[in-house]
Design an enzyme around this catalytic site. Structure first.
Site, short mmCIF file in Angstrom:
data_model
loop_
_atom_site.label_atom_id
_atom_site.label_comp_id
_atom_site.label_asym_id
_atom_site.label_seq_id
_atom_site.Cartn_x
_atom_site.Cartn_y
_atom_site.Cartn_z
N GLU A 157 -4.91 -6.97 14.54
CA GLU A 157 -4.40 -5.65 14.18
C GLU A 157 -5.55 -4.63 14.23
OE1 GLU A 157 -2.53 -4.33 10.25
OE2 GLU A 157 -0.74 -4.89 11.36
N LYS B 273 9.29 -0.86 14.44
CA LYS B 273 9.84 -0.48 13.13
C LYS B 273 10.90 0.60 13.30
CE LYS B 273 5.78 -0.63 10.08
NZ LYS B 273 4.91 0.25 9.28
N GLU C 251 10.46 -4.62 4.69
CA GLU C 251 10.55 -6.03 4.25
C GLU C 251 10.28 -6.14 2.76
OE1 GLU C 251 8.86 -4.89 6.81
OE2 GLU C 251 9.14 -6.17 8.58
N LYS D 22 0.84 -1.20 0.00
CA LYS D 22 0.00 0.00 0.00
C LYS D 22 0.88 1.26 0.00
CE LYS D 22 -3.61 2.23 2.67
NZ LYS D 22 -4.57 2.14 3.77
N HIS E 63 -5.37 -33.74 17.00
CA HIS E 63 -4.28 -34.59 17.48
C HIS E 63 -3.15 -33.73 18.02
CE1 HIS E 63 -6.08 -38.30 15.98
NE2 HIS E 63 -6.61 -37.50 15.08
N GLY F 117 -4.90 -2.13 4.90
CA GLY F 117 -4.11 -3.27 4.43
C GLY F 117 -4.78 -4.60 4.70
N ARG F 118 -5.31 -4.78 5.90
CA ARG F 118 -5.90 -6.07 6.27
C ARG F 118 -7.30 -6.26 5.71
NH1 ARG F 118 -4.82 -2.67 10.33
NH2 ARG F 118 -6.50 -1.86 11.64
O1 F6P Z 1 2.07 -4.24 9.90
C1 F6P Z 1 1.70 -2.96 9.61
C2 F6P Z 1 1.20 -2.80 8.21
O2 F6P Z 1 1.04 -1.44 7.97
C3 F6P Z 1 -0.10 -3.56 7.93
O3 F6P Z 1 -1.21 -2.90 8.38
C4 F6P Z 1 -0.03 -3.69 6.46
O4 F6P Z 1 -0.93 -4.65 5.98
C5 F6P Z 1 1.42 -4.08 6.28
O5 F6P Z 1 2.11 -3.31 7.25
C6 F6P Z 1 2.00 -3.88 4.93
O6 F6P Z 1 1.96 -2.53 4.52
P1 F6P Z 1 2.17 -2.12 3.03
O7 F6P Z 1 1.09 -2.74 2.21
O8 F6P Z 1 2.11 -0.63 3.01
O9 F6P Z 1 3.51 -2.63 2.58
#
Ligand code: F6P
Length: 544
Positions: free
Chosen positions: A355, A506, A214, A208, A386, A269-270
């Site tokens: 979240e 972060k 990452e 987003k 199990h 995002g979620r």
């Molecule tokens: O973990 C925090 C967060 O902002 C989530 O809400 C989101 O889904 C994720 O990081 C990834 O963010 P982005 O889509 O901006 O890379």
């Protein structure tokens, strides 16, 4: 209308008093008192069968819980969300994942603009692109068709795509290989790509913000990996597309915005698996099936918006969750899909629920004096049986469970499906009714073992039965949980749509990175534990 703080609302107090009377009542008694309970506390809607009879509730409980929802302004909150109001107050954003599945002719206005045509314009571009990949018409740099799709993203930009791909694999184009890279641990990237040919691989960089550490690290590594085989910068245009709200960062990364699929700040995002973030899903199952998934979401949106709370499945799911979380003190909820294809569904729900509702202050910033989100967890049945079901049956914690099953299997092989479904029904039965000591004794169990063989029961379950796992059913399932989360957040008076709790870690990591990578002995100003850990890491890493 001013709303009293939650624990001072009359409905809350009434529920507290009601709990004092009901919490010792066994489900055995409730069923014995009402032979038709199993049918009366069940709903058929949306092509689903929602059995909530094995919950520790009476009609009075439900009446009081619905009173709580009303007193908490749930109706008003629902209308505000669907109306495009900026209910994400800490980020001044509308919350409109429901617009992602609105029909073409609908009107949902944000800042004076109808967003529905934009949604459909992106869906159409996605469909055209997905078809080109599926037909082999999108060629890589060397002219080979794309056979591998790698989604790079994390959180909502990963969990939705990976969950949906796994869930709908039955419907997917098997000639294509799908991989998902999320972790900044290089193992994730290396293992996802080790057997792929760069010339046949497309990366979808999903983010987003397009700034997530990452994702950007993995995207840069992917770029290098491609260039090292394909040699030429011009290859990037054929092997990278972006899904983002941030055109400037996409361009900076070197992806042409012609190869970018957009979405909007009003999609959390979620809550984004049915936006362009679902591009990998659409490539896998095709635009038509993707539309069927959106139709499933939309059916639940309409149900949530217009069905009276007494018959509103997501509202009831949310209120039942509050009942155990806030009155019985249950800390967790287990989600147990009896469908192997839903193996990532609990992981997906963890971000959606926790979240969203893992918050400690209300909308106006006051610290809550009650519990907010429970911990969601789970595994597909029967594997869980199990493993951890022992604790649910005989441990010391109350764990309400959601059991999800399907009448028709996707693979009709021998007796498998009947055996699987027998376990759904048996578990719900065993959890509710248990096995009392006199029954254990009557079975001839030696006295010394009786206590070990007793099942207290009285463990609440929801059983959700659908006809078959299809894209449409998946859309319905996800939307049910989305709106259950909304219901809970509305009652707790919290903002279910921000996530400030991810920021501190972060920021601290950004500060530590140069302390790990820099030359010489850095001056460390952390606590003594963090300092010692960093020093030890540097020593060991240095002697690699
Ligand atoms: O973990 C925090 C967060 O902002 C989530 O809400 C989101 O889904 C994720 O990081 C990834 O963010 P982005 O889509 O901006 O890379």
């Amino acid at each position: 209308m001013d709303i009293l703080p939650l624990t001072r609302r009359p409905s809350w107090r009434a529920l507290q008093a009601h709990f004092e009377k009901l919490h010792t009542v066994h489900l055995r008694t409730l069923f014995a008192e009402d032979p038709r309970r199993g049918e009366r506390f069940a709903l058929e809607a949306l092509g689903l069968y929602f059995d909530y009879s094995k919950h520790r509730v009476t009609e009075e409980t439900l009446r009081l819980l619905i009173g709580l929802a009303e007193e908490s302004g749930l109706r008003r909150r629902i209308d505000a969300m669907f109306g495009g109001e900026k209910i994400n107050v800490t980020e001044q954003r509308a919350v409109l994942h429901v617009a992602l599945r609105a029909p073409k002719g609908a009107t949902i206005v944000v800042d004076g603009e109808n967003v529905v045509p934009q949604v459909h314009a992106v869906l159409e571009r996605m469909a055209a692109f997905a078809e080109r990949i599926r037909n082999g018409n999108w060629r890589g740099h060397t002219g080979k068709p794309i056979r591998n799709i790698v989604n790079i993203g994390i959180g909502g930009s990963d969990l939705g795509p990976v969950m949906a791909y796994e869930a709908l694999r039955f419907y997917s184009r098997r000639a294509l290989t799908f991989r998902f890279v999320s972790n900044v641990d290089a193992t994730d990237f290396v293992e996802a790509t080790h057997d792929l040919d760069q010339a046949e691989t497309l990366f979808i960089v999903s983010s987003k913000t397009f700034t997530t550490l990452e994702t950007m690290t993995n995207a840069r590594t992917a770029r290098q990996w491609c260039l090292q085989a394909l040699g030429d910068e011009s290859a990037i245009a054929k092997h990278f597309v972006a899904v983002s709200t941030n055109a400037a960062e996409v361009t900076k990364f070197g992806i042409d915005t012609g190869n970018m699929f957009g979405f909007w700040d009003w999609v959390g995002g979620r809550y984004s698996m049915d936006s362009a973030i679902g591009l990998s899903t659409m490539i896998a199952i095709g635009p038509q099936q993707f539309q069927a998934m959106l139709d499933g979401f939309r059916a639940v949106d309409e149900h949530f918006r217009s069905t009276p709370f007494e018959r509103n499945i997501p509202v009831l799911m949310g209120l039942l969750s509050i009942w155990y979380n806030n009155f019985f003190g249950a800390q967790t909820v287990a989600v147990l899909p009896y469908e192997q294809y839903l193996k990532r569904f609990p992981a997906y729900l963890q971000q959606l629920t926790m979240e969203s509702n893992g918050k400690q202050v209300t909308l106006d910033g006051s610290v809550v004096d009650y519990q907010t989100s429970p911990v969601y967890w789970g595994e597909p049945g029967t594997n869980g049986q199990h493993s951890f079901y022992q604790l649910i049956h005989q441990g010391t914690k109350l764990i309400p469970c959601d059991l999800i099953g399907f009448a028709k299997p996707l693979h009709s092989v021998g007796r498998h499906h009947d055996l699987l479904m027998a376990n759904v029904f048996a578990q719900a039965e065993a959890l509710a009714f248990g096995k009392p000591a006199d029954q254990v004794r009557a079975e001839g169990v030696p006295q010394a073992l009786v206590a070990h063989r007793v099942f207290e029961g009285n463990i609440p379950t929801t059983t959700l039965l659908a006809e078959r796992l299809t894209p449409e059913t998946l859309g319905k399932l996800v939307a049910l949980y989305e709106h259950s989360v909304f219901t809970q957040g509305a009652v707790w008076g919290i903002n279910s749509f921000d996530q400030w709790g991810v920021e501190l870690g972060k920021a601290l990591a950004q500060r530590i990175v140069p302390e790990l990578e820099g030359a010489g002995e850095p001056e460390l100003r952390h606590d003594s534990s963090t300092n010692a850990l960093i020093r030890r890491y540097r020593r060991q890493r240095g002697s690699e």
